[in-house]
Scaffold this motif. Structure first.
Motif, PDB file in Angstrom:
ATOM      1  N   THR A  40       0.609  -1.320  -0.081  1.00  0.00           N
ATOM      2  CA  THR A  40      -0.099   0.043  -0.414  1.00  0.00           C
ATOM      3  C   THR A  40       0.512   1.746   0.268  1.00  0.00           C
ATOM      4  OG1 THR A  40      -2.243  -1.093   1.534  1.00  0.00           O
ATOM      5  CG2 THR A  40      -2.443   1.396   0.794  1.00  0.00           C
ATOM      6  N   ILE A  41       2.055   1.027   0.587  1.00  0.00           N
ATOM      7  CA  ILE A  41       2.851   2.291   0.735  1.00  0.00           C
ATOM      8  C   ILE A  41       3.411   2.388  -0.318  1.00  0.00           C
ATOM      9  CG2 ILE A  41       5.070   3.237   2.078  1.00  0.00           C
ATOM     10  CD1 ILE A  41       4.149   1.789   4.254  1.00  0.00           C
ATOM     11  N   VAL A  42       3.649   1.761  -1.673  1.00  0.00           N
ATOM     12  CA  VAL A  42       5.040   1.483  -2.911  1.00  0.00           C
ATOM     13  C   VAL A  42       3.369   2.598  -3.691  1.00  0.00           C
ATOM     14  CG1 VAL A  42       5.019   0.637  -4.578  1.00  0.00           C
ATOM     15  CG2 VAL A  42       5.835  -0.066  -3.000  1.00  0.00           C
ATOM     16  N   ALA A  43       2.072   1.850  -3.418  1.00  0.00           N
ATOM     17  CA  ALA A  43       0.681   2.449  -4.878  1.00  0.00           C
ATOM     18  C   ALA A  43       0.420   3.403  -3.811  1.00  0.00           C
ATOM     19  CB  ALA A  43      -0.392   1.362  -4.419  1.00  0.00           C
ATOM     20  N   ILE A  44       0.159   3.838  -2.946  1.00  0.00           N
ATOM     21  CA  ILE A  44       0.418   5.499  -2.325  1.00  0.00           C
ATOM     22  C   ILE A  44       1.134   6.354  -2.860  1.00  0.00           C
ATOM     23  CG2 ILE A  44      -0.011   7.151  -0.407  1.00  0.00           C
ATOM     24  CD1 ILE A  44      -2.853   5.742  -1.040  1.00  0.00           C
ATOM     25  N   VAL A  45       2.510   6.180  -2.727  1.00  0.00           N
ATOM     26  CA  VAL A  45       4.223   6.640  -3.510  1.00  0.00           C
ATOM     27  C   VAL A  45       3.173   6.946  -4.664  1.00  0.00           C
ATOM     28  CG1 VAL A  45       6.284   7.526  -3.467  1.00  0.00           C
ATOM     29  CG2 VAL A  45       5.100   6.687  -1.228  1.00  0.00           C
ATOM     30  N   ILE A  46       3.516   5.708  -5.620  1.00  0.00           N
ATOM     31  CA  ILE A  46       3.035   6.265  -6.437  1.00  0.00           C
ATOM     32  C   ILE A  46       2.057   7.052  -7.352  1.00  0.00           C
ATOM     33  CG2 ILE A  46       3.260   5.159  -8.625  1.00  0.00           C
ATOM     34  CD1 ILE A  46       4.598   2.865  -7.541  1.00  0.00           C
ATOM     35  N   GLU A  47       0.881   6.769  -6.497  1.00  0.00           N
ATOM     36  CA  GLU A  47      -0.467   7.233  -6.618  1.00  0.00           C
ATOM     37  C   GLU A  47      -0.167   8.908  -6.558  1.00  0.00           C
ATOM     38  OE1 GLU A  47      -4.855   7.232  -4.307  1.00  0.00           O
ATOM     39  OE2 GLU A  47      -3.527   5.838  -4.701  1.00  0.00           O
ATOM     40  N   VAL A  48       0.730   9.091  -5.223  1.00  0.00           N
ATOM     41  CA  VAL A  48       0.522  10.710  -4.828  1.00  0.00           C
ATOM     42  C   VAL A  48       1.664  11.589  -6.105  1.00  0.00           C
ATOM     43  CG1 VAL A  48       1.402  12.714  -2.959  1.00  0.00           C
ATOM     44  CG2 VAL A  48       0.155  10.238  -2.640  1.00  0.00           C
ATOM     45  N   LEU A  49       2.779  11.163  -5.920  1.00  0.00           N
ATOM     46  CA  LEU A  49       3.792  12.130  -6.394  1.00  0.00           C
ATOM     47  C   LEU A  49       3.712  11.912  -8.143  1.00  0.00           C
ATOM     48  CD1 LEU A  49       6.739  10.026  -5.135  1.00  0.00           C
ATOM     49  CD2 LEU A  49       6.368  12.782  -4.945  1.00  0.00           C
ATOM     50  N   VAL A  50       2.416  10.576  -9.060  1.00  0.00           N
ATOM     51  CA  VAL A  50       2.754  10.814 -10.629  1.00  0.00           C
ATOM     52  C   VAL A  50       1.383  10.995 -11.426  1.00  0.00           C
ATOM     53  CG1 VAL A  50       3.033   9.085 -12.380  1.00  0.00           C
ATOM     54  CG2 VAL A  50       4.743   8.354 -10.806  1.00  0.00           C
ATOM     55  N   GLY A  51       0.278  10.751  -9.590  1.00  0.00           N
ATOM     56  CA  GLY A  51      -0.905  11.956  -9.867  1.00  0.00           C
ATOM     57  C   GLY A  51      -0.887  12.838  -9.626  1.00  0.00           C
ATOM     58  N   ILE A  52      -0.378  13.952  -8.907  1.00  0.00           N
ATOM     59  CA  ILE A  52      -0.344  14.831  -8.596  1.00  0.00           C
ATOM     60  C   ILE A  52       0.780  15.026  -9.739  1.00  0.00           C
ATOM     61  CG2 ILE A  52       0.108  16.933  -7.135  1.00  0.00           C
ATOM     62  CD1 ILE A  52      -1.325  15.161  -5.197  1.00  0.00           C
ATOM     63  N   THR A  53       1.235  14.731  -9.973  1.00  0.00           N
ATOM     64  CA  THR A  53       2.606  15.650 -11.017  1.00  0.00           C
ATOM     65  C   THR A  53       1.207  15.434 -12.499  1.00  0.00           C
ATOM     66  OG1 THR A  53       4.542  14.812  -9.875  1.00  0.00           O
ATOM     67  CG2 THR A  53       4.940  15.833 -12.563  1.00  0.00           C
ATOM     68  N   LEU A  54       0.810  14.495 -12.775  1.00  0.00           N
ATOM     69  CA  LEU A  54       0.334  14.877 -13.978  1.00  0.00           C
ATOM     70  C   LEU A  54      -0.745  15.143 -14.562  1.00  0.00           C
ATOM     71  CD1 LEU A  54       0.342  10.618 -14.957  1.00  0.00           C
ATOM     72  CD2 LEU A  54       2.167  13.113 -15.901  1.00  0.00           C
ATOM     73  N   GLY A  55      -1.514  15.895 -12.678  1.00  0.00           N
ATOM     74  CA  GLY A  55      -2.942  16.655 -13.019  1.00  0.00           C
ATOM     75  C   GLY A  55      -2.457  17.896 -12.833  1.00  0.00           C
ATOM     76  N   VAL A  56      -0.843  18.597 -12.560  1.00  0.00           N
ATOM     77  CA  VAL A  56      -0.493  19.513 -12.276  1.00  0.00           C
ATOM     78  C   VAL A  56      -0.536  20.243 -14.124  1.00  0.00           C
ATOM     79  CG1 VAL A  56       0.908  21.503 -11.231  1.00  0.00           C
ATOM     80  CG2 VAL A  56       0.031  20.073 -10.148  1.00  0.00           C
ATOM     81  N   ILE A  57       0.278  19.380 -14.476  1.00  0.00           N
ATOM     82  CA  ILE A  57       0.554  19.880 -16.040  1.00  0.00           C
ATOM     83  C   ILE A  57      -0.424  19.648 -16.697  1.00  0.00           C
ATOM     84  CG2 ILE A  57       1.930  18.997 -17.300  1.00  0.00           C
ATOM     85  CD1 ILE A  57       3.879  17.523 -15.347  1.00  0.00           C
ATOM     86  N   SER A  58      -1.216  19.114 -16.779  1.00  0.00           N
ATOM     87  CA  SER A  58      -2.719  19.117 -17.197  1.00  0.00           C
ATOM     88  C   SER A  58      -3.468  20.523 -16.772  1.00  0.00           C
ATOM     89  CB  SER A  58      -3.472  17.419 -17.048  1.00  0.00           C
ATOM     90  OG  SER A  58      -4.094  17.824 -17.972  1.00  0.00           O
ATOM     91  N   GLY A  59      -4.055  19.698 -15.756  1.00  0.00           N
ATOM     92  CA  GLY A  59      -4.384  21.550 -15.020  1.00  0.00           C
ATOM     93  C   GLY A  59      -3.473  22.388 -15.777  1.00  0.00           C
ATOM     94  N   LEU A  60      -3.024  22.701 -15.560  1.00  0.00           N
ATOM     95  CA  LEU A  60      -1.892  24.332 -16.368  1.00  0.00           C
ATOM     96  C   LEU A  60      -1.497  24.220 -17.514  1.00  0.00           C
ATOM     97  CD1 LEU A  60       1.601  24.271 -13.623  1.00  0.00           C
ATOM     98  CD2 LEU A  60      -1.480  25.439 -13.330  1.00  0.00           C
ATOM     99  N   ARG A  61      -1.797  23.427 -18.292  1.00  0.00           N
ATOM    100  CA  ARG A  61      -2.099  23.515 -19.668  1.00  0.00           C
ATOM    101  C   ARG A  61      -3.507  22.801 -20.272  1.00  0.00           C
ATOM    102  NH1 ARG A  61       2.880  22.902 -18.336  1.00  0.00           N
ATOM    103  NH2 ARG A  61       4.372  23.829 -18.922  1.00  0.00           N
ATOM    104  N   ARG A  62      -4.724  23.699 -19.944  1.00  0.00           N
ATOM    105  CA  ARG A  62      -5.941  22.975 -19.956  1.00  0.00           C
ATOM    106  C   ARG A  62      -6.510  23.112 -21.474  1.00  0.00           C
ATOM    107  NH1 ARG A  62     -11.713  24.218 -16.124  1.00  0.00           N
ATOM    108  NH2 ARG A  62     -12.527  22.805 -17.752  1.00  0.00           N
ATOM    109  N   GLY A  63      -6.869  22.313 -22.133  1.00  0.00           N
ATOM    110  CA  GLY A  63      -7.185  22.320 -23.598  1.00  0.00           C
ATOM    111  C   GLY A  63      -6.308  22.112 -24.524  1.00  0.00           C
ATOM    112  N   ARG A  64      -4.541  21.785 -24.476  1.00  0.00           N
ATOM    113  CA  ARG A  64      -3.846  21.538 -24.894  1.00  0.00           C
ATOM    114  C   ARG A  64      -3.542  20.567 -25.465  1.00  0.00           C
ATOM    115  NH1 ARG A  64       0.818  25.565 -22.989  1.00  0.00           N
ATOM    116  NH2 ARG A  64      -0.550  27.626 -22.817  1.00  0.00           N
ATOM    117  N   ALA A  65      -2.430  19.760 -25.897  1.00  0.00           N
ATOM    118  CA  ALA A  65      -2.061  18.671 -26.476  1.00  0.00           C
ATOM    119  C   ALA A  65      -1.678  17.244 -25.627  1.00  0.00           C
ATOM    120  CB  ALA A  65      -1.553  18.163 -27.914  1.00  0.00           C
ATOM    121  N   ILE A  66      -1.218  18.186 -24.415  1.00  0.00           N
ATOM    122  CA  ILE A  66      -0.615  17.419 -23.393  1.00  0.00           C
ATOM    123  C   ILE A  66      -1.923  16.999 -22.818  1.00  0.00           C
ATOM    124  CG2 ILE A  66       0.058  18.279 -21.913  1.00  0.00           C
ATOM    125  CD1 ILE A  66       1.980  17.831 -21.243  1.00  0.00           C
ATOM    126  N   ASP A  67      -2.786  17.577 -22.650  1.00  0.00           N
ATOM    127  CA  ASP A  67      -3.985  17.439 -21.411  1.00  0.00           C
ATOM    128  C   ASP A  67      -5.327  17.468 -21.633  1.00  0.00           C
ATOM    129  OD1 ASP A  67      -5.934  18.201 -19.985  1.00  0.00           O
ATOM    130  OD2 ASP A  67      -7.166  19.538 -20.291  1.00  0.00           O
TER     131      ASP A  67
END
Length: 307
Positions: free
Chosen positions: A101-128
């Protein structure tokens, strides 16, 4: 803050009682543990009656539940049908699932939030658009399909990792199972972060911070991200208990002898003490995780105050 914590702890009591009674009712009232103990063989009536008396199964269900709860408060979760105390099964299974669970949570938090921030700041673009489509695909594919596919590719075809996990279940061996377990939750975290970031990016406090001349990185990390993480933290808090209890498929695929494995074996063999004992601990984990998340709200958003 102290009064709030006490009030939340008191609120957890009826939730705990209701959840454990429902579990107890479904396991003991809707099945016959004594019949399951003998398997395909028909038990001798006298022997079955003696076992029911020893296990207090001849009493009304509410008295059985009270007796069970009394045992729990003394640290006794009963005995599995193989004669092994349930606490021993817990001592061997929970550390393994906790590491997973610790491994899964770390991956979920680090990767998920990072991708979410990138997508949210570039809303409507190709990467989003790409991330939205990718997360939708991940959510749509069942875990057992993803698990067997990654196991075959990384463990069998390419040989980068072991296809199954050893008995020690070290953190290194649990990286691939952790990815499989975290994938669906990671997709939800990405989408939640993306939506929250995109909405808060238009807020007045963000425009004010930008107008003051603050660096963009500081605006994002100190102002935008903190206020956008509240729904994400809420999801992660509820997901901790879900990951520990929902690891049955992942642990079966990678032969991990954790909580999911023990629950599967208990359900398969109608081993009532094992199932009820493990689920009771999962209920406690879920309640404590939600309490911790509630307290983290005040850290993320100073406007939240507990009285």
């Amino acid at each position: 803050m102290g009064r709030y914590v006490i009030r939340r702890l008191l609120q957890m009591i009826p939730v705990f009682i209701g959840s454990t009674f429902l579990i107890f009712f479904m396991v003991y009232a809707l099945g016959d543990p004594v019949a399951a103990l003998f398997g395909d063989k028909a038990p001798d009536p006298a022997t079955a009656a003696r076992i029911r008396k020893d296990l207090h199964l001849d009493q009304p269900l509410w008295r059985q539940y009270l007796h069970y709860m009394g045992q729990i408060f003394q640290g006794d979760f009963g005995t599995a049908f193989n004669g092994q105390p349930v606490t021993e099964l817990m001592a061997s299974a929970f550390p393994v699932t906790l590491r997973l669970t610790i491994v899964a949570i770390v991956i979920e938090v680090l990767v998920g939030i990072t991708l979410g921030v990138i997508s949210g700041l570039r809303r409507g673009r190709a990467i989003d658009t790409t991330l939205l489509v990718a997360t939708l695909v991940v959510i749509s594919v069942p875990t057992f399909v993803t698990g067997y596919l990654l196991q075959y590719l990384f463990g069998v075809k390419w040989g980068w990792v072991r296809p199954t996990v050893s008995g020690e279940a070290t953190f290194g061996e649990l990286i691939l199972p952790g990815i499989v377990l975290a994938l669906v939750s990671l997709a939800y975290v990405t989408r939640l972060s993306r939506t929250s970031i995109a909405e808060n990016a238009k807020a007045d406090y963000v425009r004010t911070a930008t107008a003051k001349g603050l660096p963009r990185r500081r605006v994002v990390t100190r102002h935008l991200l903190r206020n956008s993480l509240i729904p994400v933290v809420t999801f992660i808090g509820t997901d901790i208990g879900a990951l520990m209890g929902g690891a049955i498929v992942t642990e079966r695929i990678f032969n991990i002898h954790g909580v999911g494995y023990q629950l599967y074996q208990g359900i398969l063999r109608n081993n009532a003490p094992t199932v009820v004992g493990f689920v009771t601990i999962l209920v406690i984990v879920f309640l404590l995780a939600n309490l911790l998340i509630d307290l983290l709200y005040a850290v993320l958003d100073p406007r939240i105050r507990y009285v």
